[in-house]
Write an enzyme that holds these catalytic residues in place. Structure first.
Site, short mmCIF file in Angstrom:
data_model
loop_
_atom_site.label_atom_id
_atom_site.label_comp_id
_atom_site.label_asym_id
_atom_site.label_seq_id
_atom_site.Cartn_x
_atom_site.Cartn_y
_atom_site.Cartn_z
N ASN A 101 11.92 0.42 8.11
CA ASN A 101 13.29 0.72 7.71
C ASN A 101 13.74 2.09 8.22
O ASN A 101 14.91 2.30 8.50
CB ASN A 101 13.41 0.71 6.19
N ARG A 158 21.68 -0.45 2.46
CA ARG A 158 21.03 -0.83 3.72
C ARG A 158 21.33 0.10 4.89
O ARG A 158 20.53 0.19 5.82
CB ARG A 158 21.41 -2.26 4.07
N ASP A 167 17.37 6.72 8.83
CA ASP A 167 17.47 5.27 8.66
C ASP A 167 17.71 4.53 9.97
O ASP A 167 18.77 4.68 10.60
CB ASP A 167 18.61 4.98 7.67
N ARG A 195 3.10 -6.48 4.90
CA ARG A 195 3.97 -6.11 3.79
C ARG A 195 5.11 -5.36 4.44
O ARG A 195 4.86 -4.40 5.20
CB ARG A 195 3.25 -5.17 2.82
N ASP A 197 7.76 -2.82 4.04
CA ASP A 197 8.20 -1.74 3.17
C ASP A 197 9.73 -1.66 3.13
O ASP A 197 10.39 -1.86 4.15
CB ASP A 197 7.64 -0.42 3.73
N HIS A 201 16.31 -2.37 1.85
CA HIS A 201 17.13 -1.43 2.61
C HIS A 201 17.41 -1.89 4.04
O HIS A 201 17.87 -1.12 4.87
CB HIS A 201 16.48 -0.05 2.57
N GLU A 233 8.90 -6.22 0.51
CA GLU A 233 8.99 -5.44 -0.71
C GLU A 233 10.46 -5.29 -1.08
O GLU A 233 11.20 -4.52 -0.46
CB GLU A 233 8.34 -4.07 -0.53
N ARG A 335 -1.86 -10.46 -5.59
CA ARG A 335 -2.38 -9.23 -4.98
C ARG A 335 -2.94 -8.32 -6.07
O ARG A 335 -2.30 -8.11 -7.10
CB ARG A 335 -1.25 -8.48 -4.26
C1 LM2 Z 1 8.70 2.09 -0.43
N1 LM2 Z 1 9.03 0.89 -0.62
O1 LM2 Z 1 10.23 0.42 -0.44
C2 LM2 Z 1 7.35 2.57 -0.70
O2 LM2 Z 1 6.62 1.62 -1.47
C3 LM2 Z 1 7.44 3.90 -1.36
O3 LM2 Z 1 6.15 4.35 -1.66
C4 LM2 Z 1 8.18 4.85 -0.41
O4 LM2 Z 1 8.50 6.08 -1.07
C5 LM2 Z 1 9.53 4.31 0.00
N2 LM2 Z 1 9.66 2.91 0.00
C6 LM2 Z 1 9.85 4.79 1.41
O5 LM2 Z 1 8.98 4.21 2.34
C7 LM2 Z 1 7.50 7.07 -1.03
C8 LM2 Z 1 7.64 7.99 -2.24
C9 LM2 Z 1 8.79 8.94 -2.09
C10 LM2 Z 1 8.67 9.69 -0.79
C11 LM2 Z 1 8.73 8.65 0.33
C12 LM2 Z 1 8.67 9.24 1.72
O6 LM2 Z 1 7.80 7.17 -3.42
O7 LM2 Z 1 8.76 9.89 -3.20
O8 LM2 Z 1 9.72 10.61 -0.66
O9 LM2 Z 1 7.58 7.78 0.19
O10 LM2 Z 1 7.52 9.98 1.91
C13 LM2 Z 1 9.34 11.96 -0.34
C14 LM2 Z 1 9.73 12.94 -1.42
C15 LM2 Z 1 11.25 13.00 -1.52
C16 LM2 Z 1 11.84 13.40 -0.17
C17 LM2 Z 1 11.36 12.40 0.88
C18 LM2 Z 1 11.84 12.76 2.28
O11 LM2 Z 1 9.16 12.53 -2.65
O12 LM2 Z 1 11.60 13.98 -2.50
O13 LM2 Z 1 13.27 13.32 -0.25
O14 LM2 Z 1 9.93 12.35 0.90
O15 LM2 Z 1 11.15 13.89 2.79
C19 LM2 Z 1 13.98 14.50 0.12
CA CA Z 2 18.16 0.90 6.11
#
Ligand code: LM2
Ligand code: CA
Length: 495
Positions: A101, A158, A167, A195, A197, A201, A233, A335
């Site tokens: 995405n 999206r 994006d 999977r 992700d 979106h 997902e 799973r």
């Molecule tokens: C998912 N599924 O749709 C994943 O299962 C999930 O684990 C991912 O989020 C998300 N989508 C994007 O692939 C994780 C996590 C976020 C994290 C993102 C990106 O839950 O907290 O965001 O990965 O690493 C982090 C920071 C957030 C920051 C972002 C961008 O927590 O505060 O936003 O990175 O740097 C400014």
């Molecule tokens: Ca998107």
């Protein structure tokens, strides 16, 4: 795309953050022999190395791709290839967590990555693919911040940025080609599926175009014409603009309500007696399209969806009961989650340590699991999939595969039991008092080993032995003093 392409096992396990070499050995020494169908692996492609104050190499850095080069903290391209071959050779499939995405969030120029491509997030330059500013959705997003602000507006969900992540525009032919090339590279290597992700979106129609172009599976391991397994997902608990149903034409869809509802039931906010029509009867997706789980890497730590009632290894008795129910229940493709431990730090209802990555050494390399003499894991890894109550229920699911549920019994409250054809029987006691009851097990006359309290070893049982009469009835007892609130017997646990 709905078929997991397993050689036999009807459950897969997410070996979250495991190194590839450890997964390869695990396939050979444990997963293959124990009847696991496959492994969901963490994202294998190059991503940002995150160092942000106290936050050092969080698990979530893997969700910020930099290129499609196979290079991660779990290993390089050669390690990954070796794992895929060795797992396939023992009949265990590999499913890749495909992050397509978006690319990374904003990081200062010069921020490191796990590969050799490098990137400049500010100018949206990812030379390893290559992607440039043209390939992103900024022009298609109408929110003030450029981020998703309102989940009731499907087009911003999206076309805008998810938590600041650049994006990708899957409407662009060039972007589709690069994603297809990445997926095909893995499929040609012998991967069984993906999977996907953050599927919510992306537009289902764009995804369909991409998946339709993915090659058939590698005929070294799969039958000619076999299609990759796709599970998307999509977090849909109802009440938003986008529903999981929109994606069933592309492959399976994660059914997040499943684990949420079971968490509520086992925690006592709903009675187990109502589970007799769990699945479509509760408004969930058709079983042919759903992928189900008790917890995942997000909601076991308060990310994603499901809330505080999600069951995890931290509430192990309920967790084993819920997983046993899931593995015994003929709905969806199952799973399991396999975790590492981290210390929580609760401040105002939030775990400040929810970012902590896997066990690592002083050079920030992952320290993979060690295996103890009793088959459990060391080095900080929980390895729920190695818990007897869980791996024996995987075998139960395989033995009962192809049968339906019958002979449901309940006490009107929190004691339940049911059969799977004449192949398996399970009873669950989540009551504050003992279950002591003669019940129809649907199995043929004989003695059976309860695979929850013990193992069938040679000709005998290390746990409870259950005697089934010629009428299929057996006396079943699960007291509140026992470690587990479940009892399960099946055709192959006959002694
Ligand atoms: C998912 N599924 O749709 C994943 O299962 C999930 O684990 C991912 O989020 C998300 N989508 C994007 O692939 C994780 C996590 C976020 C994290 C993102 C990106 O839950 O907290 O965001 O990965 O690493 C982090 C920071 C957030 C920051 C972002 C961008 O927590 O505060 O936003 O990175 O740097 C400014
Ligand atoms: Ca998107």
């Amino acid at each position: 795309q709905w078929d997991a392409q397993v050689s036999n096992g009807q459950a897969i396990v997410h070996l979250f953050e495991w190194p590839w070499s450890n997964i390869a050995s695990e396939c050979e020494s444990f997963l293959g022999p124990r009847g696991y169908g496959g492994v969901q692996v963490s994202p294998p492609n190059e991503y940002v190395k995150v160092y942000q104050g106290d936050v050092r190499r969080p698990w979530w850095e893997r969700y910020q791709p930099v290129s499609y080069q196979i290079s991660s903290r779990s290993g390089n391209d050669a390690d990954f290839r070796d794992m895929v071959a060795r797992c396939n050779n023992v009949g265990v499939r590999i499913y890749v967590d495909g992050v397509i995405n978006h690319m990374s969030g904003w990081w200062p120029a010069g921020t490191g990555s796990t590969g050799t491509s490098g990137f400049d997030a500010g100018s949206q330059s990812y030379p390893g693919v290559p992607f440039s500013a043209y390939d992103f959705n900024d022009g298609n997003c109408n929110t003030g911040s450029g981020n998703i602000e309102n989940y009731n507006d499907a087009s911003q969900v999206r076309n805008c940025k998810l938590v600041g992540l650049n994006d990708l525009n899957q409407g662009s032919e060039y972007v589709r080609e690069k994603i297809v090339d990445f997926l095909n590279y893995l499929v040609d290597m012998g991967v069984a599926g993906f999977r996907i992700d953050a599927s919510k979106h992306m537009w289902p129609g764009d995804m369909k175009i991409i998946f339709d172009r993915v090659n058939n599976l590698n005929t070294d391991y799969f039958s000619a014409g076999a299609r990759p397994f796709i599970f998307q997902e999509v977090i849909d608990l109802g009440g938003e603009a986008i529903s999981g149903q929109e994606y069933v034409g592309n492959g399976r869809v994660t059914e997040f309500r499943y684990g949420k509802y079971l968490g509520e039931a086992f925690r006592g906010y709903n009675q187990l007696t109502y589970l007799s029509n769990f699945g479509e009867g509760w408004g969930m997706l058709d079983r042919a399209y759903s992928l189900v789980f008790i917890d995942n890497h997000d909601n076991q730590r308060g990310h994603g969806a499901g809330g505080a009632n999600i069951l995890t290894f931290r509430v192990s008795k309920w967790y084993k009961m819920a997983n046993a129910f899931m593995l015994a229940w003929p709905y969806g493709f199952t799973r399991l989650m396999s975790s590492y431990y981290w210390d929580q730090n609760w401040v105002d209802g939030q775990d400040k340590n929810d970012w902590i990555g896997p066990p690592m050494d002083a050079s920030d390399n992952i320290i993979g699991p060690s295996i103890n003499a009793d088959q459990t894991c060391g080095n900080g890894w929980i390895c729920e999939h190695r818990w007897r109550q869980i791996y024996n229920m995987v075998q139960f699911r395989n033995v009962a595969h192809g049968t339906d549920m019958n002979d449901w019994w309940d006490n009107g409250n929190n004691q339940i039991a049911f059969c799977r054809g004449n192949r398996g029987f399970i009873a669950i006691n989540n009551e504050g008092y003992d279950l002591k009851q003669s019940l129809q097990t649907c199995l043929s006359e004989g003695s059976y080993c309860d695979v929850i309290s013990g193992n069938k070893e040679g000709g005998s049982c290390t746990g409870k032995t259950i005697n089934v009469g010629s009428d299929g009835v057996a006396y079943i007892e699960i007291t509140t003093m026992e470690d587990d609130g479940v009892l399960a017997i099946h055709a192959e646990s006959k002694i």
